[in-house]
Design a protein around this motif. Structure first.
Motif, PDB file in Angstrom:
ATOM      1  N   SER A  48       0.833  -1.203   0.000  1.00 50.68           N
ATOM      2  CA  SER A  48       0.000   0.000   0.000  1.00 50.68           C
ATOM      3  C   SER A  48       0.867   1.252   0.000  1.00 50.68           C
ATOM      4  CB  SER A  48      -0.930  -0.007   1.213  1.00 50.68           C
ATOM      5  OG  SER A  48      -1.833  -1.088   1.145  1.00 50.68           O
ATOM      6  N   THR A  49       1.983   1.197   0.714  1.00 52.98           N
ATOM      7  CA  THR A  49       2.896   2.341   0.768  1.00 52.98           C
ATOM      8  C   THR A  49       3.495   2.625  -0.604  1.00 52.98           C
ATOM      9  OG1 THR A  49       3.453   1.807   3.053  1.00 52.98           O
ATOM     10  CG2 THR A  49       4.957   3.268   1.891  1.00 52.98           C
ATOM     11  N   PHE A  50       3.733   1.567  -1.393  1.00 55.83           N
ATOM     12  CA  PHE A  50       4.295   1.734  -2.730  1.00 55.83           C
ATOM     13  C   PHE A  50       3.263   2.242  -3.736  1.00 55.83           C
ATOM     14  CE2 PHE A  50       7.866  -1.654  -2.192  1.00 55.83           C
ATOM     15  CZ  PHE A  50       8.594  -0.733  -1.454  1.00 55.83           C
ATOM     16  N   ILE A  51       1.994   1.974  -3.489  1.00 52.66           N
ATOM     17  CA  ILE A  51       0.951   2.304  -4.458  1.00 52.66           C
ATOM     18  C   ILE A  51       0.901   3.800  -4.761  1.00 52.66           C
ATOM     19  CG2 ILE A  51      -1.559   2.427  -4.789  1.00 52.66           C
ATOM     20  CD1 ILE A  51      -1.729  -0.299  -3.410  1.00 52.66           C
ATOM     21  N   PHE A  80      -3.311  -3.077 -11.860  1.00 48.01           N
ATOM     22  CA  PHE A  80      -4.129  -3.425 -10.701  1.00 48.01           C
ATOM     23  C   PHE A  80      -4.181  -4.943 -10.538  1.00 48.01           C
ATOM     24  CE2 PHE A  80      -7.040   0.571 -11.313  1.00 48.01           C
ATOM     25  CZ  PHE A  80      -5.936   1.381 -11.086  1.00 48.01           C
ATOM     26  N   THR A  81      -4.379  -5.616 -11.675  1.00 46.65           N
ATOM     27  CA  THR A  81      -4.461  -7.077 -11.661  1.00 46.65           C
ATOM     28  C   THR A  81      -3.090  -7.703 -11.478  1.00 46.65           C
ATOM     29  OG1 THR A  81      -6.390  -7.027 -13.116  1.00 46.65           O
ATOM     30  CG2 THR A  81      -5.176  -9.106 -12.973  1.00 46.65           C
ATOM     31  N   ARG A  82      -2.114  -7.171 -12.191  1.00 47.68           N
ATOM     32  CA  ARG A  82      -0.772  -7.745 -12.130  1.00 47.68           C
ATOM     33  C   ARG A  82      -0.158  -7.623 -10.747  1.00 47.68           C
ATOM     34  NH1 ARG A  82       2.236  -5.373 -17.377  1.00 47.68           N
ATOM     35  NH2 ARG A  82       3.817  -6.886 -16.786  1.00 47.68           N
ATOM     36  N   PHE A  83      -0.483  -6.533 -10.033  1.00 49.62           N
ATOM     37  CA  PHE A  83       0.032  -6.345  -8.680  1.00 49.62           C
ATOM     38  C   PHE A  83      -0.908  -6.934  -7.624  1.00 49.62           C
ATOM     39  CE2 PHE A  83       2.553  -2.340 -10.047  1.00 49.62           C
ATOM     40  CZ  PHE A  83       3.557  -3.155 -10.536  1.00 49.62           C
ATOM     41  N   ARG A  84      -2.002  -7.544  -8.091  1.00 50.73           N
ATOM     42  CA  ARG A  84      -2.961  -8.209  -7.192  1.00 50.73           C
ATOM     43  C   ARG A  84      -3.497  -7.247  -6.134  1.00 50.73           C
ATOM     44  NH1 ARG A  84       1.014 -13.471  -6.345  1.00 50.73           N
ATOM     45  NH2 ARG A  84       1.334 -13.864  -8.552  1.00 50.73           N
ATOM     46  N   LEU A  85      -3.921  -6.090  -6.585  1.00 57.76           N
ATOM     47  CA  LEU A  85      -4.429  -5.083  -5.652  1.00 57.76           C
ATOM     48  C   LEU A  85      -5.844  -5.427  -5.204  1.00 57.76           C
ATOM     49  CD1 LEU A  85      -3.259  -1.716  -7.297  1.00 57.76           C
ATOM     50  CD2 LEU A  85      -2.004  -3.252  -5.771  1.00 57.76           C
ATOM     51  N   GLN A  88      -9.774  -1.891  -2.207  1.00 54.10           N
ATOM     52  CA  GLN A  88      -9.348  -0.670  -1.516  1.00 54.10           C
ATOM     53  C   GLN A  88      -8.067  -0.116  -2.132  1.00 54.10           C
ATOM     54  OE1 GLN A  88      -8.657  -1.229   2.670  1.00 54.10           O
ATOM     55  NE2 GLN A  88      -8.130   0.912   3.041  1.00 54.10           N
ATOM     56  N   GLN A  89      -7.130  -1.001  -2.461  1.00 54.07           N
ATOM     57  CA  GLN A  89      -5.870  -0.568  -3.062  1.00 54.07           C
ATOM     58  C   GLN A  89      -6.082  -0.039  -4.476  1.00 54.07           C
ATOM     59  OE1 GLN A  89      -3.747  -4.266  -2.481  1.00 54.07           O
ATOM     60  NE2 GLN A  89      -2.570  -3.439  -0.771  1.00 54.07           N
ATOM     61  N   ARG A  90      -7.040  -0.633  -5.212  1.00 58.39           N
ATOM     62  CA  ARG A  90      -7.349  -0.135  -6.553  1.00 58.39           C
ATOM     63  C   ARG A  90      -7.887   1.294  -6.488  1.00 58.39           C
ATOM     64  NH1 ARG A  90      -9.077  -4.593 -10.722  1.00 58.39           N
ATOM     65  NH2 ARG A  90      -7.899  -6.373  -9.976  1.00 58.39           N
TER      66      ARG A  90
END
Length: 260
Positions: A48-51, A80-85, A88-90
């Motif tokens: 989440s910090t990297f997002i 979004f999919t590749r990082f498996r967000l 909430q993260q999306r």
């Protein structure tokens, strides 16, 4: 699960024989579960910090040529999919992307923020740059304004313009439709890009070319990067990079065979 139970039981037995064994075994299981939950929470917080910096910088770069294309938006959303967000993260990523497009966005500050929270780890810095190049080259080209900003981002990360050019060359190879192992004839641009991806001079001899290729593949092998702390969600990026390195090597060796 068995190992913590065994260790806890063994310690408990030493302290209180059979009752101690039972108590120790239960305590071992509880402690293992607690540590797993803490680790899972820590990894989620780290992602989440990297997002925020990842997608805000992406938004700024995509706006560099004056307009954010639909292709660029689709590439951003594909991460979004590749990082498996999570959902909430999306939402966080979308908000960050839009913030990056604003006129008052401080690009240098955000890049410095990512460099700080990544601990300056070269692997994470390079993957960050790879993501940004992928986003702005979604339409098959990197415009001069976008290239200038990518160089600015790279320098803020402590990386070089050469690394930007290597990644741009890789993306051009991917957009050209070439695949690893392809033997179709290469254009002059493809050949020049292939040498750039491999980081070697066209005058290099065959033996040194092979050494350079093997070294590059070893440094970027997904399994080796995973052992050095690369998140599993970024494995696909590492695999893409090794495919393009192999594709570049195939182009160069095929061109040399044809010329001999």
């Amino acid at each position: 699960m068995f190992f913590p139970m065994f260790i806890g039981g063994l310690i408990g037995y030493q302290l209180g024989r059979f009752p101690g064994l039972l108590i120790g075994a239960v305590a071992g299981v509880v402690l293992a579960q607690y540590l797993r939950n803490r680790l899972r929470a820590k990894l989620t917080d780290l992602q989440s910090t990297f997002i925020e910096p990842m997608f805000s910088v992406m938004g700024s770069l995509c706006k560099a040529d004056g307009v954010v294309t639909r292709d660029e938006i689709q590439v951003a959303e594909s991460f979004f999919t590749r990082f498996r967000l999570s959902e909430q993260q999306r939402a966080m990523a979308k908000a960050a992307f839009n913030r990056g497009k604003s006129a008052d966005f401080d690009l240098d500050q955000e890049v410095a923020r990512f460099r700080r929270i990544s601990g300056g780890q070269p692997l994470l810095l390079q993957l960050f740059l790879q993501v940004q190049v992928s986003a702005v080259s979604a339409d098959g080209a990197v415009h001069p304004q976008e290239h200038a900003m990518l160089v600015r981002v790279a320098r803020g990360l402590g990386l070089s313009e050469l690394q930007v050019e290597q990644l741009e060359a890789m993306l051009r190879g991917a957009h050209s439709g070439g695949q690893a192992g392809s033997t179709r004839a290469s254009t002059s641009q493809q050949l020049a890009d292939a040498y750039k991806v491999l980081g070697v001079d066209p005058a290099i001899n065959d033996a040194d070319l092979k050494k350079a290729y093997r070294k590059l593949m070893s440094e970027n092998h997904p399994d080796k990067l995973a052992g050095r702390g690369m998140p599993e969600s970024m494995r696909e990026l590492a695999e893409e990079k090794t495919r393009e390195i192999t594709h570049a090597y195939d182009i160069v060796t095929e061109a040399r065979k044809s010329a001999s």
